[in-house]
Design a protein around this motif. Structure first.
Motif, PDB file in Angstrom:
ATOM      1  N   TYR A 124       0.775  -1.096  -0.006  1.00  0.00           N
ATOM      2  CA  TYR A 124      -0.013   0.009  -0.082  1.00  0.00           C
ATOM      3  C   TYR A 124       0.996   1.115  -0.054  1.00  0.00           C
ATOM      4  O   TYR A 124       1.848   1.253   0.935  1.00  0.00           O
ATOM      5  CB  TYR A 124      -1.017   0.072   1.176  1.00  0.00           C
ATOM      6  N   VAL A 125       0.292   2.191  -0.660  1.00  0.00           N
ATOM      7  CA  VAL A 125       0.916   3.582  -0.589  1.00  0.00           C
ATOM      8  C   VAL A 125      -0.123   4.702  -0.435  1.00  0.00           C
ATOM      9  O   VAL A 125      -1.137   4.654  -1.070  1.00  0.00           O
ATOM     10  CB  VAL A 125       1.613   4.128  -1.941  1.00  0.00           C
ATOM     11  N   LEU A 126      -0.092   5.267   0.790  1.00  0.00           N
ATOM     12  CA  LEU A 126      -1.110   6.171   1.333  1.00  0.00           C
ATOM     13  C   LEU A 126      -0.689   7.364   1.427  1.00  0.00           C
ATOM     14  O   LEU A 126       0.212   7.593   2.289  1.00  0.00           O
ATOM     15  CB  LEU A 126      -1.748   5.401   2.672  1.00  0.00           C
ATOM     16  N   ASP A 127      -1.585   8.349   0.913  1.00  0.00           N
ATOM     17  CA  ASP A 127      -1.216   9.678   0.928  1.00  0.00           C
ATOM     18  C   ASP A 127      -2.427  10.691   1.687  1.00  0.00           C
ATOM     19  O   ASP A 127      -3.542  10.054   1.622  1.00  0.00           O
ATOM     20  CB  ASP A 127      -0.692  10.165  -0.493  1.00  0.00           C
ATOM     21  N   ASN A 128      -2.242  11.772   1.998  1.00  0.00           N
ATOM     22  CA  ASN A 128      -3.354  12.883   2.557  1.00  0.00           C
ATOM     23  C   ASN A 128      -3.979  12.012   3.801  1.00  0.00           C
ATOM     24  O   ASN A 128      -3.234  11.447   4.698  1.00  0.00           O
ATOM     25  CB  ASN A 128      -4.143  13.028   1.425  1.00  0.00           C
ATOM     26  N   LYS A 129      -5.073  11.795   3.707  1.00  0.00           N
ATOM     27  CA  LYS A 129      -5.839  11.099   4.808  1.00  0.00           C
ATOM     28  C   LYS A 129      -6.518   9.841   4.301  1.00  0.00           C
ATOM     29  O   LYS A 129      -7.508   9.400   4.825  1.00  0.00           O
ATOM     30  CB  LYS A 129      -6.990  12.359   5.301  1.00  0.00           C
ATOM     31  N   ALA A 130      -5.838   9.215   3.489  1.00  0.00           N
ATOM     32  CA  ALA A 130      -6.212   7.880   3.168  1.00  0.00           C
ATOM     33  C   ALA A 130      -6.120   6.791   4.300  1.00  0.00           C
ATOM     34  O   ALA A 130      -5.276   6.963   5.146  1.00  0.00           O
ATOM     35  CB  ALA A 130      -5.296   7.247   1.874  1.00  0.00           C
ATOM     36  N   VAL A 131      -6.914   5.765   4.551  1.00  0.00           N
ATOM     37  CA  VAL A 131      -6.982   4.521   5.047  1.00  0.00           C
ATOM     38  C   VAL A 131      -6.735   3.346   4.303  1.00  0.00           C
ATOM     39  O   VAL A 131      -7.617   3.126   3.586  1.00  0.00           O
ATOM     40  CB  VAL A 131      -8.217   4.670   6.069  1.00  0.00           C
ATOM     41  N   GLY A 132      -5.795   2.485   4.759  1.00  0.00           N
ATOM     42  CA  GLY A 132      -5.715   1.332   4.216  1.00  0.00           C
ATOM     43  C   GLY A 132      -5.851   0.201   5.488  1.00  0.00           C
ATOM     44  O   GLY A 132      -5.354   0.604   6.489  1.00  0.00           O
ATOM     45  N   ALA A 133      -6.258  -1.021   5.177  1.00  0.00           N
ATOM     46  CA  ALA A 133      -6.448  -2.111   5.951  1.00  0.00           C
ATOM     47  C   ALA A 133      -5.890  -3.266   5.204  1.00  0.00           C
ATOM     48  O   ALA A 133      -6.417  -3.563   4.050  1.00  0.00           O
ATOM     49  CB  ALA A 133      -7.771  -2.331   6.673  1.00  0.00           C
ATOM     50  N   PHE A 134      -5.208  -4.269   5.727  1.00  0.00           N
ATOM     51  CA  PHE A 134      -4.932  -5.599   5.351  1.00  0.00           C
ATOM     52  C   PHE A 134      -4.839  -6.514   6.498  1.00  0.00           C
ATOM     53  O   PHE A 134      -4.179  -6.453   7.348  1.00  0.00           O
ATOM     54  CB  PHE A 134      -3.673  -5.528   4.665  1.00  0.00           C
ATOM     55  N   ALA A 135      -5.811  -7.652   6.314  1.00  0.00           N
ATOM     56  CA  ALA A 135      -5.837  -8.724   7.577  1.00  0.00           C
ATOM     57  C   ALA A 135      -5.907 -10.003   6.472  1.00  0.00           C
ATOM     58  O   ALA A 135      -6.742 -10.514   5.819  1.00  0.00           O
ATOM     59  CB  ALA A 135      -7.289  -8.578   8.162  1.00  0.00           C
ATOM     60  N   GLY A 136      -4.719 -10.716   6.710  1.00  0.00           N
ATOM     61  CA  GLY A 136      -4.464 -11.968   5.617  1.00  0.00           C
ATOM     62  C   GLY A 136      -4.013 -12.986   6.729  1.00  0.00           C
ATOM     63  O   GLY A 136      -3.629 -12.915   7.739  1.00  0.00           O
TER      64      GLY A 136
END
Length: 450
Positions: free
Chosen positions: A321-333
């Protein structure tokens, strides 16, 4: 209290819609899909939307996503567009066999004759119901997942990709999903992919939104890969910030099969991808790759489960993931290795860059192992761009913006390099570069978007 009220209101609107429109839904669908509809309805009523207390949904408020009052095209009114004349995807010149799904309906008007090997079928499930009676709904368990239940009770059309025994499809099958509407719209896509023993195919799904409207898209994809078969499947999303996409992919692999599954998110609003892969035959292998580029207030949640039921299977998973500004990422594996799955080999990696202090990344790689003769590893990192590397590049005349873009490209490049289809790999490198430069904000050459 307010969250519970919103949840109940969200559920009630879909329960009421189905109760009032079940005859219309059935009349505009087909026998195979209708056969599972009532059970799915009861399963959805029993479960309701999952809350964040449910482990696999802890990072996304599902009831909130489904709360707005979207329209539904249950009477199957025709959308006045010929996508073959009006639409050009960002991934051209690949000599693909090209097909379109407009909202949630397979587009078969003015359909150019595709050059497919004998016995290969790409089209409406309703036109090949005898081929799918043993497959449809067998992996997508409505009693276990409310989103799958909702899709199963409302979906009216389905795309079928069927490749018979020992047939190799040399040209990639490219399916372009277009969201098109004059009002806020909910669509429910359904896809069934069946590769018989020894079959080989490449499938590319491209998701686009052609109108500046709010869209809510649910999607359930069931994939059956037979003994010694090989499927290369890539899902590319380039929609816009008003789009909500909830996709559940279920894959079953038989003995000595191989699956390459790539999930690429370049533009979106809120995206929630779930992938469940089961090894049901020995000697199978899978390569699951994903990359996310998000900025502004975009959200991307990827949730994966690889179930090693049998011995001698290999799984390889890489998400970045590349997240900028106020982006939200999630990864559950999660990798589940059952008692009988000796000689399992599994590697899971999740690496993430937060380009700002406001960006947020949640990561949860998991191993659940009940066998004792295995090689399994997992890892996760969350960091920022290397200040020393940025300073070094600026000292040599490279602007800060250009330096950031180069480092981000190099970071994502590891995922792109794993894509097996060379023309697609080259095109994605170009699109990723444009995305980091801020130049990719709509589909190139698309008359619908102008």
């Amino acid at each position: 209290m307010n969250q519970n009220l919103n949840k109940l209101e969200s559920e009630k609107q879909y329960i009421d819609i189905y109760a009032q429109c079940r005859d219309m839904i059935n009349n505009h669908s087909n026998r195979v899909m209708n056969s599972l509809r009532e059970k799915a309805f009861e399963d959805f009523k029993r479960q309701g939307f999952p809350t964040r207390k449910v482990e696999r949904y802890k990072y996304t408020n599902m009831a909130e996503l489904f709360a707005p009052d979207y329209g539904l095209n249950l009477s199957r009114l025709e959308i006045p567009v010929n996508p073959y004349d009006a639409f050009k995807c960002d991934v051209p010149n690949m000599s693909t066999s090209l097909y379109f799904v407009v909202n949630d309906a397979f587009y078969d008007k003015a359909l150019p004759k595709a050059e497919l090997p004998e016995g290969v079928f790409v089209g409406r499930l309703a036109d090949a119901q005898d081929k799918v009676s043993d497959f449809y709904g067998k992996l997508a368990d409505t009693s276990e997942d409310a989103i799958t239940a909702l899709n199963t009770m409302l979906a009216q059309d389905a795309l079928l990709i069927y490749v018979p025994k020992n047939v190799k499809v040399d040209r990639a099958i490219q399916v372009i999903n277009i969201l098109r509407s004059d009002v806020e719209l909910m669509v429910n896509r359904r896809v069934l992919i069946v590769l018989e023993q020894g079959a080989d195919a490449k499938v590319l799904f491209c998701d686009h939104a052609a109108d500046d409207r709010k869209f809510l898209a649910t999607q359930v994809v069931e994939v059956f890969v037979g003994d010694n078969a090989h499927l290369d499947m890539t899902c590319l999303e380039e929609t816009h910030y008003k789009n909500v996409r909830v996709s559940n992919v279920y894959i079953d692999q038989k003995a000595n099969s191989r699956v390459d599954h790539n999930v690429i998110t370049l533009h979106n609003g809120v995206t929630r991808n779930r992938t469940d892969l089961v090894f049901s035959g020995e000697g199978a292998e899978c390569y699951m790759n994903g990359c996310v580029i998000a900025d502004k207030e975009q959200r991307v949640d990827n949730n994966t489960l690889i179930d090693h039921k049998v011995p001698h299977c290999d799984s390889h998973e890489l998400y970045k993931y590349v997240l900028d500004n106020k982006a939200v990422g999630a990864f559950a594996g999660k990798v589940l290795v059952r008692n009988e799955a000796q000689k399992t080999n599994s590697q899971m990696t999740n690496q993430n860059l937060c380009a700002t202090k406001e960006a947020r990344m949640y990561t949860q790689p998991m191993l659940e192992i009940y066998a004792d003769d295995v090689k399994c590893a997992h890892g996760s990192t969350v960091g920022q761009l290397n200040d020393k590397a940025l300073f070094y590049m600026q000292q040599r005349g490279i602007s800060l913006e250009e330096a950031r873009s180069l480092l981000q490209n190099a970071f994502i490049g590891e995922v792109i390099d794993r894509i097996q289809v060379e023309p697609l790999r080259d095109r994605l490198r170009h699109l990723v570069e444009k995305r980091f430069r801020g130049e990719l904000n709509k589909c190139e050459g698309c008359k619908l978007c102008r």
